[in-house]
Design an enzyme around this catalytic site. Structure first.
Site, PDB file in Angstrom:
ATOM      1  N   GLU A 180     -22.697  12.901  16.275  1.00 46.26           N
ATOM      2  CA  GLU A 180     -22.722  11.447  16.130  1.00 46.26           C
ATOM      3  C   GLU A 180     -23.592  10.797  17.202  1.00 46.26           C
ATOM      4  OE1 GLU A 180     -22.069  10.114  13.578  1.00 46.26           O
ATOM      5  OE2 GLU A 180     -20.624  11.406  12.592  1.00 46.26           O
ATOM      6  N   ALA A 207     -20.390   4.479   6.367  1.00 48.63           N
ATOM      7  CA  ALA A 207     -21.157   5.354   5.492  1.00 48.63           C
ATOM      8  C   ALA A 207     -20.865   6.804   5.851  1.00 48.63           C
ATOM      9  CB  ALA A 207     -22.645   5.089   5.643  1.00 48.63           C
ATOM     10  N   GLU A 241     -27.566   7.896   8.724  1.00 53.08           N
ATOM     11  CA  GLU A 241     -27.096   8.929   7.783  1.00 53.08           C
ATOM     12  C   GLU A 241     -28.225   9.881   7.401  1.00 53.08           C
ATOM     13  OE1 GLU A 241     -24.075   8.994   7.907  1.00 53.08           O
ATOM     14  OE2 GLU A 241     -23.583   6.920   8.360  1.00 53.08           O
TER      15      GLU A 241
HETATM   16  N1  BES Z   1     -19.923  10.773   9.754  1.00 53.41           N
HETATM   17  C1  BES Z   1     -19.776   9.388   9.951  1.00 53.41           C
HETATM   18  C2  BES Z   1     -18.730   8.743   9.077  1.00 53.41           C
HETATM   19  C3  BES Z   1     -17.303   9.095   9.415  1.00 53.41           C
HETATM   20  C4  BES Z   1     -16.726   8.615  10.553  1.00 53.41           C
HETATM   21  C5  BES Z   1     -16.533   9.855   8.573  1.00 53.41           C
HETATM   22  C6  BES Z   1     -15.430   8.938  10.849  1.00 53.41           C
HETATM   23  C7  BES Z   1     -15.234  10.187   8.866  1.00 53.41           C
HETATM   24  C8  BES Z   1     -14.665   9.709  10.022  1.00 53.41           C
HETATM   25  C9  BES Z   1     -21.099   8.660   9.692  1.00 53.41           C
HETATM   26  O1  BES Z   1     -22.231   9.389   9.956  1.00 53.41           O
HETATM   27  C10 BES Z   1     -21.121   7.484  10.622  1.00 53.41           C
HETATM   28  O2  BES Z   1     -21.238   7.687  11.788  1.00 53.41           O
HETATM   29  N2  BES Z   1     -20.966   6.287  10.094  1.00 53.41           N
HETATM   30  C11 BES Z   1     -20.892   5.091  10.892  1.00 53.41           C
HETATM   31  C12 BES Z   1     -22.135   4.288  10.814  1.00 53.41           C
HETATM   32  C13 BES Z   1     -23.126   4.524  11.873  1.00 53.41           C
HETATM   33  C14 BES Z   1     -24.340   3.624  11.709  1.00 53.41           C
HETATM   34  C15 BES Z   1     -22.592   4.409  13.278  1.00 53.41           C
HETATM   35  C16 BES Z   1     -19.750   4.247  10.351  1.00 53.41           C
HETATM   36  O3  BES Z   1     -19.188   4.625   9.339  1.00 53.41           O
HETATM   37  O4  BES Z   1     -19.449   3.244  10.948  1.00 53.41           O
HETATM   38 ZN    ZN Z   2     -22.772   9.636  11.924  1.00 52.18          ZN
END
Ligand code: BES
Ligand code: ZN
Length: 953
Positions: free
Chosen positions: A422, A364, A400
């Site tokens: 993150e 996401a 998110e």
């Molecule tokens: N910002 C990230 C998504 C992302 C990751 C975009 C790497 C571009 C490159 C998002 O907030 C995120 O961390 N998503 C995770 C899910 C989360 C519950 C750990 C994912 O996509 O796995």
């Molecule tokens: Zn994230």
């Protein structure tokens, strides 16, 4: 740069420490928030700033592709000019953009999907310069009358210099304009461009996602900007600190809807014959480019409001009609409210859209006000989804939404601080999800989900510190590489868990967070080790990689610490640290069942006849080792608390040769009496390594026999409490452990289990409209039945995979199809992974990893990956975030000299093509393989003997 407020490490770390206690984070963020609001007001059009212009008209004016330019690249030898560097110079600062984009949802005469765009950006000159660098990747520009790629005008009275030369610089992804004179400091200028790009299926920038609905192929135009792909959608100053206001217009067919992070402000109705209509959106807040999103689709949505925030869930029409968006809609409001309270700041936008996309690279993405998800991460159906699917949806939504404040409102200045962004979201996602599902005890799962995950990589000499130096992170692939377990999980496991219970604080006036924290520590009498401050303690966890193993010797009373390395032989290749790999470790411990006062490692000596257990509830980011006598005492009385951690510590200490492997194995003996999920999961995770090392050797038979014997009572237990598999266990983690029981029983060859799963599956094959398998059990049951079956079972699974109406069902089958033991089916399946009509690009790498996890598929997947590397690498995007998963996944069984040689050869053969975001994974794999070879040589014999001896004959 002036715009916006950014997280400095300073504020961030303290924010995080406070965050654990919630109240004070709120202070931190409230202050941040008020500063942010003030900044936004200062540049808003109503407040004396420059005005945002009305929407522009159609780029190109018709569906004809504008005249496309060929990039002009100077033929000079590589130089050290500004355009050869990856970072923007500090001369210009964007203020606002006015962007119109028109994605074509059908192919053009050349057989391509494209988008056209027209944009202008108003920027201020903050340092005198005669050069304009603006990011641009894979875009072609229409030339203006003066034959240049952009038009420059001045907004003030100073005359505008003419353009001397304009060209594209593909390596550093810039559009470069050399001017004949200087731009004046303090003046604002406008840069206009008209461009065209491909609406490719490459999951980055402005891209297309495709799905079938009632036999018709539908195209969604959507975006994924983070980290560096906004520049693939329009020319922009594509760095997180370059915050600006965006005014966006989308052109789209009247039958589709357009979505942007803001709400619609006007829709211009054209005459009925028109093939598109423009929708304009309210201007955004001041924000970073990586958080933008724009989508054109013919989706449906459901909505509700929560405290004046409009909440909408968008998805394919069928998914919405089937109610798959309801769970997300119901949980979003409460989670938003929880974070508003937690941050003490209202949700910053008027609406919160969340949309499920059939093709999406990550899980996401937190675009501000328009969060994008892969379908499995948002859509839920009680008849199809397992409790684990549900948990993922709740946590990912919480993650998110947490970014809407921390990350979006308050933004990292540069990507080296990604771990804060993150790491923080990865911690509070548990708090948010706990709010959504209070019965799940979800916070306990942090230990398995994160602490163990990050321990595994952070124990390698090729690990890296949480925080990188800004100058070390330049290229897009270096940025992508930062999205790893260290960034996501170490903050949560180290900073939070270590200090949560350590620093006391109160919520008085906010002055300086560090000082405040230090003052709170002083005023409550919390003692820090001599000479240490909050600052000095925190630095050791953030600036040096790895973590310590604390050794407690109850015979001598000594306690000491050492940098924990999975392979002690790699100690020589560890980079030097300013802190010499020494940490300030808080100790929470227990003596024969009695909780002892929290202390610091330095202050402590222990002796005693009774057992001692340290790191209670895994509150600290370290492993603990004991003298043999204490280990024996612990093994005899394995205390209820910490069973999972004890098992995990023992196995990892054995891997690093602190203790014998057989001592670690002995921690699993009591499992015949264990019914709880956490210790079982911990043991199975660790035994997984034994499977990887031995499932191709003679140890395998004895190991299987041991585990089959151990799991028997658990299997019987669940058989009983579910009344012969007809009920579902009550607790969330009991449901997880039921899956473990079936998985292990079936895979170790328990006949009763195999009969059960084969029976269910063949019943389903007889009547495919009626699936008799409970959603919680499907992944495991499908896998077990397909492994036991042949082509018929596999083909049935494949047909059901293609016919699935919800992505999570398709995903369960996609996993299980990799379980077959037939090499020809596995090879066929591998071929499918590179055919996007069969396996979506977003799923290609994970499918290959599933196949490699199967002992029969291992070498097939490795051959396949080596053979096609350059194709995979170029087709599946240099910045995509799963290359490291792919490389680590396919090589995880490697444990022979021959495999090591092949791996090194692979590295050498592809040095030209490169490994992009998988670069670190290649060196980690080499290090891991080297350690595995040694481990197998040293342990094979004793392990086999141990397994053999433990099974009653
Ligand atoms: N910002 C990230 C998504 C992302 C990751 C975009 C790497 C571009 C490159 C998002 O907030 C995120 O961390 N998503 C995770 C899910 C989360 C519950 C750990 C994912 O996509 O796995
Ligand atoms: Zn994230």
């Amino acid at each position: 740069m002036g715009g916006g407020f950014y997280i400095s490490k300073f504020v961030g770390v303290v924010g995080i420490v406070f965050g654990a206690g919630a109240v004070a984070t709120v202070i931190a963020l409230a202050v941040v928030y008020s500063q942010e609001v003030a900044k936004n007001e200062a540049v808003s059009p109503t407040n004396g700033g420059s005005t945002v212009k009305p929407p522009v008209t159609t780029p190109g004016g018709s569906t004809v592709v504008p005249q496309v330019t060929t990039p002009v690249i100077p033929t000079t030898a590589p130089s050290n000019e500004a355009w050869d560097k990856y970072r923007l110079p500090d001369t210009l600062k964007p203020e606002h953009y006015n962007l119109t984009l028109w994605p074509r949802l059908t192919v053009n005469a050349q057989g391509l999907y494209i988008f056209t765009g027209k944009s202008y950006v108003v920027f201020q000159c903050v340092k005198e310069t005669d050069l304009i660098l603006i990011h641009s990747n894979k875009l072609n520009y229409t030339k203006w009358g003066d034959d240049h790629l952009a038009k420059l005008s001045a907004l003030g009275s100073t005359p505008v210099p003419t353009i001397k030369k304009s060209w594209l610089q593909p390596t550093t992804q810039f559009l470069v304009l050399e001017l004949n004179g200087k731009l004046a400091v303090g003046e604002s200028y406008q840069l206009d461009t008209v461009f065209v790009g491909e609406l490719a299926d490459d999951l980055g920038g402005f891209y297309r996602s495709v799905y079938l609905e009632e036999g018709e192929e539908k195209v969604v135009a959507t975006t994924q900007m983070q980290p560096t792909d906004a520049r693939k959608a329009f020319p922009c100053f594509d760095e997180p600190a370059m915050k600006a206001i965006f005014h966006i217009t989308l052109l789209h067919p009247p039958t589709t809807n357009a979505l942007v992070i803001m709400q619609k402000c006007c829709i211009m109705i054209l005459n009925k014959t028109s093939s598109y209509c423009p929708t304009s959106f309210d201007e955004t807040k001041k924000m970073s480019t990586y958080l933008l999103a724009f989508i054109v689709s013919d989706y449906d949505y459901i909505n509700s409001t929560s405290d004046n925030v409009l909440i909408r869930i968008y998805a394919r029409k069928k998914a919405i009609a089937d109610g798959q968006g309801e769970y997300a809609l119901n949980k979003t409001g409460p989670i938003l409210k929880f974070f508003e309270k937690y941050y003490n700041a209202t949700y910053p936008l008027p609406k919160s859209d969340q949309i499920a996309l059939p093709d999406f690279n990550a899980g996401a993405m937190e675009n501000w006000g328009l969060i994008t998800y892969r379908e499995t991460a948002l859509l839920y159906d009680p008849n199809m989804s397992s409790n684990s699917n549900k948990e993922r949806i709740a946590t990912i939504i919480a993650h998110e939404l947490a970014h809407m404040w921390f990350g979006n409102l308050v933004t990292l200045r540069w990507w080296n601080d990604l771990w804060l962004n993150e790491g923080f979201a990865s911690y509070v996602e548990y708090l948010g999800a706990n709010e959504a599902e209070p019965d799940w005890n979800i916070k306990d799962l942090i230990v398995l989900g994160d602490v163990h995950r990050v321990f595994a990589v952070d124990a390698l000499a090729s690990s890296h510190p949480l925080s990188s130096k800004e100058e070390d992170i330049q290229k897009p692939e270096q940025i992508s590489e930062l999205f790893d377990a260290i960034s996501y999980s170490k903050v949560r496991s180290s900073i939070f868990s270590t200090y949560l219970n350590t620093f006391a604080y109160d919520n008085t006036v906010y002055t300086d967070l560090w000082d405040h924290l230090q003052m709170a520590v002083n005023s409550t009498g919390t003692s820090l080790p001599t000479g240490q401050t909050v600052h000095s303690i925190m630095n050791r966890w953030v600036l040096q990689m790895g973590f310590p193993v604390v050794t407690i010797n109850t015979a001598t009373g000594m306690i000491n610490q050492q940098h924990f390395l999975l392979d002690p032989a790699t100690a020589g290749s560890v980079p030097p640290s300013d802190f010499s790999y020494v940490w300030i470790v808080p100790i929470r411990w227990m003596k024969t069942g009695l909780l002892q006062k929290q202390t610091w490692l330095e202050d402590k000596t222990v002796t005693g006849e009774s057992w001692i257990l340290a790191n209670l509830n895994v509150s600290g980011y370290y492993r603990v080792n004991y003298d043999n006598a204490n280990w024996e005492r612990l093994l005899n009385s394995i205390p209820v608390i910490n069973r999972a951690q004890l098992v995990d510590d023992a196995f990892n200490l054995a891997r690093a040769k602190y203790i014998n492997t057989t001592l670690a194995l002995r921690t699993t003996k009591y499992l015949r009496r264990e019914r709880e999920y956490m210790p079982w999961e911990s043991a199975l995770d660790n035994l997984d390594f034994f499977y990887l090392m031995f499932d191709r050797s003679e140890v395998y038979g004895d190991m299987q026999a041991y585990l089959k014997y151990q799991v028997e009572p658990l299997f019987k237990h669940f058989e009983n409490i579910t009344r012969n598999w007809t009920d579902v266990p009550n607790g969330h983690t009991d449901q997880y452990n039921q899956v473990n029981a079936i998985r292990v029983a079936c895979s170790t060859g328990m006949e009763e289990c195999q009969t059960l799963t084969k029976g269910w599956y063949s019943q389903w094959m007889k009547d495919s409209a009626k699936n008799p398998i409970h959603p919680n059990l499907r992944t495991t049951v499908y896998c077990s039945a397909i492994a036991a079956g042949g082509a018929a079972e596999w083909e049935f699974g494949w047909t059901q995979f293609k016919a699935a109406t919800i992505a999570i069902e398709a995903d369960k089958l996609r996993f299980a199809l990799a379980c077959t033991k037939q090499p020809w089916l596995l090879n066929k399946y591998l071929e499918y992974t590179l055919d996007a009509t069969k396996i979506r690009k977003q799923d290609a790498t994970s499918t290959i990893v599933y196949i490699a996890s199967n002992v029969v598929g291992q070498s097939l997947a490795w051959d396949f990956m080596r053979d096609r590397w350059s194709y995979i690498f170029t087709q599946y995007g240099g910045g995509s975030f799963s290359f490291s998963n792919l490389i680590n996944g396919v090589t995880k069984r490697f444990s022979t000299e021959f495999e090591l040689k092949q791996l090194k050869q692979f590295q050498a053969d592809n040095s030209e093509v490169g490994f992009g975001s998988g670069t670190l994974a290649v060196s980690q794999s080499i290090e891991r393989t080297t350690a595995n070879i040694k481990w197998v040589a040293e342990n094979k014999k004793s392990v086999q003997e141990w397994f053999y001896a433990e099974v009653p004959k």
